[in-house]
Design a protein around this motif. Structure first.
Motif, PDB file in Angstrom:
ATOM      1  N   THR A   1       9.220  -5.970   1.748  1.00  0.00           N
ATOM      2  CA  THR A   1       7.913  -5.397   1.426  1.00  0.00           C
ATOM      3  C   THR A   1       6.798  -6.097   2.198  1.00  0.00           C
ATOM      4  O   THR A   1       6.985  -7.198   2.728  1.00  0.00           O
ATOM      5  CB  THR A   1       7.622  -5.519  -0.078  1.00  0.00           C
ATOM      6  OG1 THR A   1       7.557  -6.903  -0.409  1.00  0.00           O
ATOM      7  CG2 THR A   1       8.660  -4.802  -0.915  1.00  0.00           C
TER       8      THR A   1
ATOM      9  N   PRO B   1       8.083   1.294  12.409  1.00  0.00           N
ATOM     10  CA  PRO B   1       9.037   2.341  12.009  1.00  0.00           C
ATOM     11  C   PRO B   1       8.631   2.926  10.658  1.00  0.00           C
ATOM     12  O   PRO B   1       7.841   2.329   9.920  1.00  0.00           O
ATOM     13  CB  PRO B   1      10.358   1.575  11.891  1.00  0.00           C
ATOM     14  CG  PRO B   1       9.960   0.179  11.558  1.00  0.00           C
ATOM     15  CD  PRO B   1       8.660  -0.054  12.295  1.00  0.00           C
ATOM     16  N   ALA B   2       9.153   4.077  10.355  1.00  0.00           N
ATOM     17  CA  ALA B   2       8.894   4.677   9.040  1.00  0.00           C
ATOM     18  C   ALA B   2       9.462   3.764   7.959  1.00  0.00           C
ATOM     19  O   ALA B   2      10.560   3.226   8.111  1.00  0.00           O
ATOM     20  CB  ALA B   2       9.537   6.055   8.964  1.00  0.00           C
ATOM     21  N   PRO B   3       8.721   3.562   6.887  1.00  0.00           N
ATOM     22  CA  PRO B   3       9.223   2.680   5.825  1.00  0.00           C
ATOM     23  C   PRO B   3      10.362   3.340   5.048  1.00  0.00           C
ATOM     24  O   PRO B   3      10.510   4.558   5.054  1.00  0.00           O
ATOM     25  CB  PRO B   3       8.011   2.485   4.924  1.00  0.00           C
ATOM     26  CG  PRO B   3       7.195   3.709   5.126  1.00  0.00           C
ATOM     27  CD  PRO B   3       7.403   4.100   6.564  1.00  0.00           C
ATOM     28  N   THR B   4      11.135   2.509   4.410  1.00  0.00           N
ATOM     29  CA  THR B   4      12.157   2.998   3.488  1.00  0.00           C
ATOM     30  C   THR B   4      11.712   2.632   2.077  1.00  0.00           C
ATOM     31  O   THR B   4      10.886   1.737   1.894  1.00  0.00           O
ATOM     32  CB  THR B   4      13.536   2.385   3.780  1.00  0.00           C
ATOM     33  OG1 THR B   4      13.434   0.965   3.686  1.00  0.00           O
ATOM     34  CG2 THR B   4      14.031   2.778   5.164  1.00  0.00           C
ATOM     35  N   PHE B   5      12.246   3.326   1.093  1.00  0.00           N
ATOM     36  CA  PHE B   5      11.889   3.075  -0.298  1.00  0.00           C
ATOM     37  C   PHE B   5      13.165   2.927  -1.111  1.00  0.00           C
ATOM     38  O   PHE B   5      14.083   3.723  -0.974  1.00  0.00           O
ATOM     39  CB  PHE B   5      11.048   4.229  -0.850  1.00  0.00           C
ATOM     40  CG  PHE B   5       9.723   4.382  -0.168  1.00  0.00           C
ATOM     41  CD1 PHE B   5       8.603   3.722  -0.643  1.00  0.00           C
ATOM     42  CD2 PHE B   5       9.598   5.176   0.964  1.00  0.00           C
ATOM     43  CE1 PHE B   5       7.380   3.855  -0.007  1.00  0.00           C
ATOM     44  CE2 PHE B   5       8.379   5.319   1.604  1.00  0.00           C
ATOM     45  CZ  PHE B   5       7.267   4.650   1.120  1.00  0.00           C
ATOM     46  N   ARG B   6      13.210   1.906  -1.942  1.00  0.00           N
ATOM     47  CA  ARG B   6      14.346   1.742  -2.853  1.00  0.00           C
ATOM     48  C   ARG B   6      14.227   2.778  -3.968  1.00  0.00           C
ATOM     49  O   ARG B   6      13.118   3.161  -4.328  1.00  0.00           O
ATOM     50  CB  ARG B   6      14.348   0.345  -3.461  1.00  0.00           C
ATOM     51  CG  ARG B   6      14.698  -0.716  -2.465  1.00  0.00           C
ATOM     52  CD  ARG B   6      14.779  -2.057  -3.144  1.00  0.00           C
ATOM     53  NE  ARG B   6      14.904  -3.074  -2.112  1.00  0.00           N
ATOM     54  CZ  ARG B   6      15.623  -4.155  -2.253  1.00  0.00           C
ATOM     55  NH1 ARG B   6      16.265  -4.390  -3.375  1.00  0.00           N
ATOM     56  NH2 ARG B   6      15.699  -5.030  -1.285  1.00  0.00           N
TER      57      ARG B   6
ATOM     58  N   SER C   1       7.941   2.499  -5.386  1.00  0.00           N
ATOM     59  CA  SER C   1       6.966   3.134  -4.495  1.00  0.00           C
ATOM     60  C   SER C   1       6.507   2.170  -3.398  1.00  0.00           C
ATOM     61  O   SER C   1       5.619   2.486  -2.623  1.00  0.00           O
ATOM     62  CB  SER C   1       5.761   3.623  -5.299  1.00  0.00           C
ATOM     63  OG  SER C   1       5.122   2.527  -5.910  1.00  0.00           O
TER      64      SER C   1
ATOM     65  N   PRO D   1       6.765   0.385   0.067  1.00  0.00           N
ATOM     66  CA  PRO D   1       7.445   0.571   1.356  1.00  0.00           C
ATOM     67  C   PRO D   1       8.136  -0.718   1.791  1.00  0.00           C
ATOM     68  O   PRO D   1       7.643  -1.816   1.524  1.00  0.00           O
ATOM     69  CB  PRO D   1       6.312   0.947   2.309  1.00  0.00           C
ATOM     70  CG  PRO D   1       5.082   0.382   1.689  1.00  0.00           C
ATOM     71  CD  PRO D   1       5.315   0.414   0.202  1.00  0.00           C
ATOM     72  N   GLU D   2       9.275  -0.571   2.423  1.00  0.00           N
ATOM     73  CA  GLU D   2      10.011  -1.720   2.943  1.00  0.00           C
ATOM     74  C   GLU D   2      10.317  -1.496   4.415  1.00  0.00           C
ATOM     75  O   GLU D   2      10.505  -0.361   4.857  1.00  0.00           O
ATOM     76  CB  GLU D   2      11.306  -1.930   2.166  1.00  0.00           C
ATOM     77  CG  GLU D   2      11.064  -2.317   0.720  1.00  0.00           C
ATOM     78  CD  GLU D   2      12.309  -2.795   0.015  1.00  0.00           C
ATOM     79  OE1 GLU D   2      13.342  -3.014   0.679  1.00  0.00           O
ATOM     80  OE2 GLU D   2      12.251  -2.941  -1.209  1.00  0.00           O
ATOM     81  N   TYR D   3      10.352  -2.602   5.156  1.00  0.00           N
ATOM     82  CA  TYR D   3      10.587  -2.558   6.599  1.00  0.00           C
ATOM     83  C   TYR D   3      11.720  -3.511   6.942  1.00  0.00           C
ATOM     84  O   TYR D   3      11.923  -4.516   6.266  1.00  0.00           O
ATOM     85  CB  TYR D   3       9.313  -2.956   7.345  1.00  0.00           C
ATOM     86  CG  TYR D   3       8.168  -2.024   7.063  1.00  0.00           C
ATOM     87  CD1 TYR D   3       8.000  -0.863   7.806  1.00  0.00           C
ATOM     88  CD2 TYR D   3       7.275  -2.275   6.029  1.00  0.00           C
ATOM     89  CE1 TYR D   3       6.967   0.014   7.540  1.00  0.00           C
ATOM     90  CE2 TYR D   3       6.237  -1.402   5.753  1.00  0.00           C
ATOM     91  CZ  TYR D   3       6.085  -0.256   6.510  1.00  0.00           C
ATOM     92  OH  TYR D   3       5.069   0.617   6.237  1.00  0.00           O
ATOM     93  N   PRO D   4      12.457  -3.219   8.021  1.00  0.00           N
ATOM     94  CA  PRO D   4      13.579  -4.086   8.425  1.00  0.00           C
ATOM     95  C   PRO D   4      13.078  -5.466   8.873  1.00  0.00           C
ATOM     96  O   PRO D   4      12.161  -5.569   9.700  1.00  0.00           O
ATOM     97  CB  PRO D   4      14.217  -3.344   9.596  1.00  0.00           C
ATOM     98  CG  PRO D   4      13.617  -1.972   9.621  1.00  0.00           C
ATOM     99  CD  PRO D   4      12.342  -2.046   8.876  1.00  0.00           C
TER     100      PRO D   4
END
Length: 71
Positions: free
Chosen positions: A2, A29-34, A38, A40-43
């Protein structure tokens, strides 16, 4: 990871990292969500490479206000 965790990782403010993440010119990059979250998470590996490249491109400016008058 996050945004608050990324900020903590590099010792910068959460608002700076958020501003960078939401600026299209930065190329994040586009964020991912668990599921159920709500946030956003990034690599992490991508962020580490991005941050190293960003830091390498930052140079301190030369102070010019103490230079004598230009002739």
């Amino acid at each position: 990871m996050t945004i608050p965790k990324l900020a903590e990782r590099v010792g910068r403010s959460r608002t700076l990292i958020h501003r960078l993440a939401t600026n299209p010119d930065e190329g994040w990059p586009a964020p991912t969500f668990r599921p159920g979250s709500s946030r956003p998470e990034y690599p992490v590996a991508w962020f580490d490479a991005y941050w190293a490249k960003r830091q390498a491109g930052i140079r301190q400016g030369k102070r010019t206000d103490l230079d004598g008058p230009k002739e």
